[in-house]
Motif scaffolding. Structure first.
Motif: not given
Length: 963
Positions: A142-148
């Motif tokens: 599973p893929y997700f995105e990290l907000l910085v």
């Protein structure tokens, strides 16, 4: 930072006005860009066409570029490549790269492997197309995105991205990419716009304003009061941003990186941050924390346990022949069950008594853990699973909290399960009438004024201590949603320990987005509890108390016109919500949940478990339980995305019907102003969309934050009165029989469509096409009608648009079923009436089509219903046991066009108590039951207690805020 000006053509600006969703705008713009670049790459394109499509490409770039700063793919570097190819007029290469991006976005292949457009451009392409990587490069995790959130340059972003990528290990369960934004506003936009974001790292020191001024993105910020954040120093904005993001998307994992000594701030900010890092700590610790946070939401304790059990070899020597599929696979006649269902459903078939898995009736293992995770996901203090649907869940909650003779204020047109629950519990019911929508043959919801008036009535007759619960449907079948927070607050000002049961059978999905969440029982309960703990509220309450001291406590009108406030020292938040998870989220049929936000649950916990045992099967379906567990995982990891898409499709459907001249000639999708009278719309907003001006920036958010009632835009009530076809015929003969479109509810002149998290754009397109075909068929029939046929048609239209029977209010209980024989007490004992009808000598049948009931009424008889009479759908009673039948109710029944009416047999008529049965009840006023004697004693005691309103658990003897 300087703001980036966006210069768009007139055509592009018009297109933007008609988009409600930025994500939908993004998807459509990429597809349009693919068309434009393909035209530019055409060798035979004329100069005029090249100029036209060049401007269209620039418009698309101007729209997409600010959006792509909030996503990981395509990256800013990828966008620079597009501009580079465009400026050097390498249109064939530009078209190939755009097509590659569109293909990756549409198929979600960017989630499965890293796409390096620069590297692919440098490769030789035999087929002159960019192709997808295959083989070992494919990622199945599973893929997700990290907000910085950090104001850093490109080089620093590249180092951060590479540093986290270097921490990846083959055993990692998930894979993620980075989205880096430089400001407070950008962080909020990214949180609302990018549904792939599952975690957020907030670093120290960043500016407030975003440089991007695309209107549809700025619209996302309209709900925030930015003064506090803008006035703070850059270095102090992190904790505030964390709190805001936590309110918007509470499922996200938040991490704070600060240059302040972490031990100094840990106590203040750890409520919303999973972990705090000091300056630049090693990437591995951050990487592992991020993966761990997502893993906690991904966990499905019971589903995993059931899968593990199904793979174990066992010998079955108990009472389930179908377990392990043995009775099916051995059969010569029913093996097609395996072909249809698959073997796994049989391998997972077992019961708690056979061992190996947890028990729903007394959970201690994976079911207990799954329920705890569901409570977290839905914002409850406790959550309980049900495999018998919300009908059973409602009965469990009512029986757990209500004792015989407790008074319960009930929304009369709530689901039938509540009325049966009242009967089973022995409650005395006080019915509340919703505002009617006679022109559409449907009810709205119960006005707050009606609820307050009823509570004040019981206080005035010394019976407020008996009022135990307020039971309302939120949202209604037709999509009318309460201002839950305001209803609870003002009711608690009158009775500070009042229990609320919110039937949210059709509203389980509402926890997934911030706009909806504010109007849920669990969301409102949390906000109220937090508010009453603050010093700010106590100051406001003190001012309010001084004002109230000057009012006459018997001046009901004055109290109805004031916004009442509860005493923070007395108020107890006691709210329950029931969810039909299977109706609006992912679950097998009959999967339901009960959510609890009750500060005094410890006092009723034993009763709750007894009620749970009473109504729950000892052989619950484990597949249903497992689906509830998986459905919870979906809520926490992609609920925001799916509900946003659900709303986008509903808005698109509304727009298409409103704009199509053939469709709007015969059909209208009802607006907020049609379903919510003006006096309940403080915002003054009539509709969320206008065909001429498009979507106003803040229509929905303004209405949902202010109005007494709002309309769920995912419910689309289609008015069909102008077609001359009644709702039931339209549903069955047109939608279902001709085109296979399934819907649930109709009224005389409406049909209800609902989008859900499984709705697709193609299904919406199919529905629009079907409506166009039906409208065209009606149009053709109209053109070929004779004058006589036209008269018949016009009569049908008039019958559906003007000659509609008014909706009946609740009449009243017969005195025999009222306390002390007084209907004016406004509550009745439906249990007494219900069981009286168990003796067939006590009731008879009267037909509604031969005038016999009117004849009985004309000679002075009060004709009393002996049963529930419930048209289905929508499933609420128009008559209950003990209710006097009125002329309005008879007229309404004759006009009903649904074929299924529970409790009514057309060939026999209505079941009513005989005159002799009622005479016997009325003739024995001196013979009172033990319950009635207790009631009289309680009433006498109540008159001696001063002040009138006393909290049950109030050692200090404080009175409530409304004396």
């Amino acid at each position: 930072m300087s703001e980036k000006a966006i210069v768009l053509s007139t055509t592009a600006r018009k297109q933007l006005r008609h988009y409600h969703s930025a994500t939908q705008l993004r998807a459509d713009t990429w597809h349009r860009l693919e068309q434009y670049t393909s035209k530019l790459a055409d060798r035979h394109a004329r100069k005029a066409d090249i100029a036209k499509f060049s401007k269209a490409v620039e418009d698309a770039f101007s729209i997409l570029e600010p959006m792509e700063t909030y996503t990981a793919f395509p990256s800013l570097s990828d966008f620079e490549l597009l501009w580079k190819l465009y400026h050097r007029e390498d249109y064939p290469a530009l078209a190939r790269v755009v097509a590659r991006i569109v293909r990756a976005l549409s198929s979600h292949t960017y989630r499965r492997y890293h796409i390096d457009l620069h590297a692919e451009m440098s490769q030789e392409e035999d087929d002159n197309q960019l192709s997808d990587p295959t083989g070992s490069q494919v990622n199945v995790r599973p893929y997700f995105e990290l907000l910085v959130v950090d104001d850093i340059n490109r080089a620093e972003i590249a180092r951060l991205r590479q540093g986290l990528r270097d921490m990846r290990r083959p055993e990692d369960k998930f894979i993620y990419d980075l989205v880096v934004v430089p400001s407070f506003e950008d962080a909020l936009i990214a949180t609302l716009f990018n549904h792939n974001i599952q975690a957020c790292v907030i670093r120290y020191g960043f500016p407030f304003r975003s440089i991007h001024q695309l209107d549809i993105l700025q619209r996302l910020l309209s709900q925030f009061d930015d003064q506090e954040a803008e006035e703070q120093p850059d270095s102090d904005r992190g904790p505030l941003l964390g709190r805001l993001i936590s309110d918007l998307r509470p499922e996200l994992d938040l991490y704070l990186v600060t240059d302040v000594a972490v031990e100094e701030i840990a106590g203040d900010v750890t409520q919303c941050f999973r972990r705090i890092f000091y300056r630049q700590e090693d990437y591995l610790e951050l990487h592992l924390s991020i993966l761990r946070g997502v893993a906690l939401r991904y966990e499905t304790p019971f589903f995993s346990a059931l899968r593990k059990y199904s793979r174990q070899p066992t010998g079955v020597f108990h009472a389930l022949p179908i377990s392990r599929g043995k009775s099916v696979t051995k059969s010569h006649w029913i093996r097609d069950m395996v072909d249809f269902y698959g073997i796994s459903i049989f391998l997972a078939e077992t019961s708690a008594t056979s061992g190996g898995l947890d028990s729903l009736l007394q959970p201690h293992g994976p079911i207990k853990k799954a329920q705890q995770l569901a409570a977290r996901a839905f914002g409850a203090k406790q959550t309980f699973f049900s495999t018998n649907g919300t009908s059973t869940s409602n009965k469990i909650v009512v029986q757990a909290l209500v004792r015989p003779r407790d008074i319960v204020l009930v929304d009369r047109d709530c689901h039938k399960s509540h009325h049966y629950g009242m009967m089973l519990s022995g409650a005395h019911v006080s019915y509340l009438d919703s505002y009617p929508l006679d022109e559409y043959s449907m009810y709205g919801a119960v006005p707050l004024e009606e609820i307050k008036k009823r509570l004040l009535h019981f206080r005035s007759i010394g019976q407020l201590h008996r009022v135990k619960m307020l039971l309302l449907t939120n949202c209604t079948f037709d999509g009318v949603v309460y201002n839950v927070e305001r209803v609870m607050e003002e009711c608690l000002a009158i009775k500070p320990d009042l229990i609320f049961l919110w039937d949210e059978a059709w509203f389980a999905f509402a926890c997934c987005t911030p706009t909806y969440r504010m109007r849920t029982a669990m969301g409102a309960s949390k906000r109220l509890q937090n508010r009453y703990r603050t010093d700010e509220y106590r100051k406001k309450y003190k001012t309010y108390s001084n004002k109230m001291a000057k009012l006459d406590p018997k001046d009901t009108e004055a109290l109805l016109n004031l916004e009442l406030m509860p005493d923070p020292d007395l108020v107890r938040i006691r709210a329950y919500a029931t969810h039909s998870t299977h109706k609006t989220l992912t679950s097998l049929r009959q999967g339901s949940m009960m959510h609890v936000y009750d500060q005094d649950f410890h006092k009723v916990e034993a009763a709750f478990h007894e009620a749970f045992m009473t109504h729950t099967s000892t052989s619950p379906n484990y597949q249903i339980l497992a689906s509830l567990d998986v459905g919870r995982r979906q809520v926490e990891l992609e609920g925001y995305e799916l509900v946003q898409k659900q709303l986008e499709l509903a808005m698109a459907l509304r727009e298409r019907v409103a704009k199509n001249p053939l469709l709007n000639k015969y059909f209208t999708i009802l607006l907020a102003k049609d379903m919510v009278p003006a006096q309940y719309r403080k915002s003054g907003i009539d509709a969320y969309y206008d065909p001429q001006t498009g979507w106003r920036n803040t229509n929905m958010e303004e209405a949902w934050s202010q109005d007494d009632f709002v309309v769920d835009p995912s419910r689309l009530t289609l008015y069909v009165g102008k077609t001359g076809i009644d709702g039931d015929t339209f549903k069955n003969e047109y939608l279902m029989d001709k085109y296979g479109i399934q819907i649930n509810k109709t009224s005389r002149n409406t049909v209800l469509f609902m989008t859900n998290i499984g709705t697709t754009r193609s299904s919406v397109a199919y529905l629009i096409g079907v409506l166009v075909k039906i409208a065209a068929e009606i149009e053709e029939n109209m053109e070929t009608m004779s004058s006589a046929e036209r008269k018949i048609h016009d009569k049908k239209v008039r019958g559906l648009t003007h000659d509609l029977p008014p909706l009946p209010d609740f009449s009243h209980f017969h005195p025999a079923f009222c306390p002390d024989g007084k209907p004016e007490s406004l509550n009745g004992d439906i249990r007494k009436a219900y069981f009286l009808a168990y003796d067939e000598e006590q009731y008879e049948y009267l037909r509604i089509d031969d005038g016999s009931i009117e004849a009985e009424q004309a000679r002075g008889r009060e004709v009393v219903s002996s049963s529930f009479v419930i048209p289905y759908p929508p499933g609420f009673p128009i008559l209950v046991p003990g209710q006097v039948i009125s002329a309005d109710i008879l007229e309404f029944m004759r006009a009903l066009d649904v074929k299924e009416i529970h409790g009514y047999r057309e060939e026999l008529g209505l079941s009513v108590f005989t005159e002799e049965a009622m005479a016997k009840l009325v003739a024995k006023p001196g013979v009172a039951s033990l319950e009635e004697e207790v009631a009289k004693l309680e009433a006498k005691v109540a008159t001696l207690i001063e002040p009138e309103v006393v909290a049950e658990d109030n050692p200090k003897g404080k009175v409530s805020s409304v004396k």
